[in-house]
Scaffold this motif. Structure first.
Motif, PDB file in Angstrom:
ATOM      1  N   PRO A 165       0.830  -1.214   0.000  1.00 36.95           N
ATOM      2  CA  PRO A 165       0.000   0.000   0.000  1.00 36.95           C
ATOM      3  C   PRO A 165       0.861   1.259   0.000  1.00 36.95           C
ATOM      4  O   PRO A 165       1.863   1.327   0.702  1.00 36.95           O
ATOM      5  CB  PRO A 165      -0.814  -0.118   1.289  1.00 36.95           C
ATOM      6  N   MET A 166       0.462   2.228  -0.797  1.00 40.55           N
ATOM      7  CA  MET A 166       1.172   3.509  -0.863  1.00 40.55           C
ATOM      8  C   MET A 166       0.189   4.621  -0.533  1.00 40.55           C
ATOM      9  O   MET A 166      -1.003   4.507  -0.803  1.00 40.55           O
ATOM     10  CB  MET A 166       1.753   3.742  -2.260  1.00 40.55           C
ATOM     11  N   ARG A 167       0.706   5.687   0.031  1.00 38.38           N
ATOM     12  CA  ARG A 167      -0.132   6.822   0.417  1.00 38.38           C
ATOM     13  C   ARG A 167       0.249   8.036  -0.414  1.00 38.38           C
ATOM     14  O   ARG A 167       1.435   8.336  -0.580  1.00 38.38           O
ATOM     15  CB  ARG A 167       0.066   7.115   1.897  1.00 38.38           C
ATOM     16  N   ILE A 168      -0.762   8.727  -0.932  1.00 31.28           N
ATOM     17  CA  ILE A 168      -0.557   9.984  -1.651  1.00 31.28           C
ATOM     18  C   ILE A 168      -1.106  11.085  -0.759  1.00 31.28           C
ATOM     19  O   ILE A 168      -2.228  10.984  -0.245  1.00 31.28           O
ATOM     20  CB  ILE A 168      -1.289   9.985  -3.006  1.00 31.28           C
ATOM     21  N   ALA A 169      -0.317  12.143  -0.559  1.00 34.80           N
ATOM     22  CA  ALA A 169      -0.728  13.236   0.320  1.00 34.80           C
ATOM     23  C   ALA A 169      -0.339  14.578  -0.286  1.00 34.80           C
ATOM     24  O   ALA A 169       0.565  14.657  -1.119  1.00 34.80           O
ATOM     25  CB  ALA A 169      -0.077  13.083   1.691  1.00 34.80           C
ATOM     26  N   LEU A 170      -1.024  15.620   0.150  1.00 32.83           N
ATOM     27  CA  LEU A 170      -0.636  16.974  -0.239  1.00 32.83           C
ATOM     28  C   LEU A 170       0.722  17.263   0.378  1.00 32.83           C
ATOM     29  O   LEU A 170       0.988  16.896   1.525  1.00 32.83           O
ATOM     30  CB  LEU A 170      -1.664  17.988   0.258  1.00 32.83           C
ATOM     31  N   ALA A 171       1.579  17.914  -0.366  1.00 32.73           N
ATOM     32  CA  ALA A 171       2.919  18.263   0.117  1.00 32.73           C
ATOM     33  C   ALA A 171       2.862  19.666   0.718  1.00 32.73           C
ATOM     34  O   ALA A 171       3.244  20.643   0.102  1.00 32.73           O
ATOM     35  CB  ALA A 171       3.936  18.195  -1.011  1.00 32.73           C
ATOM     36  N   GLY A 172       2.304  19.771   1.909  1.00 31.65           N
ATOM     37  CA  GLY A 172       2.189  21.059   2.575  1.00 31.65           C
ATOM     38  C   GLY A 172       0.880  21.757   2.262  1.00 31.65           C
ATOM     39  O   GLY A 172       0.026  21.244   1.539  1.00 31.65           O
ATOM     40  N   GLU A 173       0.742  22.943   2.798  1.00 30.97           N
ATOM     41  CA  GLU A 173      -0.468  23.735   2.598  1.00 30.97           C
ATOM     42  C   GLU A 173      -0.441  24.406   1.223  1.00 30.97           C
ATOM     43  O   GLU A 173       0.614  24.830   0.755  1.00 30.97           O
ATOM     44  CB  GLU A 173      -0.578  24.809   3.676  1.00 30.97           C
ATOM     45  N   PRO A 174      -1.592  24.512   0.582  1.00 29.79           N
ATOM     46  CA  PRO A 174      -1.637  25.210  -0.706  1.00 29.79           C
ATOM     47  C   PRO A 174      -1.393  26.701  -0.509  1.00 29.79           C
ATOM     48  O   PRO A 174      -1.570  27.217   0.598  1.00 29.79           O
ATOM     49  CB  PRO A 174      -3.058  24.945  -1.217  1.00 29.79           C
ATOM     50  N   PRO A 175      -0.999  27.401  -1.563  1.00 35.24           N
ATOM     51  CA  PRO A 175      -0.803  28.844  -1.430  1.00 35.24           C
ATOM     52  C   PRO A 175      -2.128  29.519  -1.086  1.00 35.24           C
ATOM     53  O   PRO A 175      -3.202  28.993  -1.416  1.00 35.24           O
ATOM     54  CB  PRO A 175      -0.315  29.273  -2.820  1.00 35.24           C
TER      55      PRO A 175
END
Length: 110
Positions: free
Chosen positions: A80-90
């Motif tokens: 299993p792999m996890r995809i996540a946002l890389a920090g807060e959006p602008p």
């Protein structure tokens, strides 16, 4: 299988995440309060993504400004792999500003 790493996605442009897999940012829904406007709800930004691998596709949404679990997605892969946002959006600009059309994501072990 997708390869771990950080990827920058632009709406409509597929990005190779392994020799047999690609991920595409399909759409962005930005309901956050525009700069210079007083809102009663802060809103959220949601990114609709599609992963295509080995003839199969999987669509999912990553969102910021909602529940923390919405900022990541676990792929039904082995392992299993996890995809996540890389920090807060602008921050959202003025209402007249061009909409967000890109996002940075991180793929790693779940």
């Amino acid at each position: 299988m997708v390869e771990p790493g950080r990827y920058s996605l632009t709406q409509g442009v597929p990005v190779q995440v392994s020799p047999d897999a690609r991920i595409t940012l399909l759409a962005v829904d930005d309901s956050r309060c525009p700069e210079g406007v007083q809102c009663i709800w802060a809103g959220r930004i949601a990114y609709q993504l599609e992963l295509a691998s080995c003839g199969k596709t999987e669509q999912f949404v990553l969102a910021s400004g909602t529940q923390p679990q919405a900022a990541s997605h676990t792929l039904a892969a082995a392992p299993p792999m996890r995809i996540a946002l890389a920090g807060e959006p602008p921050p959202r600009g003025p209402a007249s500003a061009r909409p967000v059309e890109r996002v940075d994501i991180v793929i790693g072990p779940d």
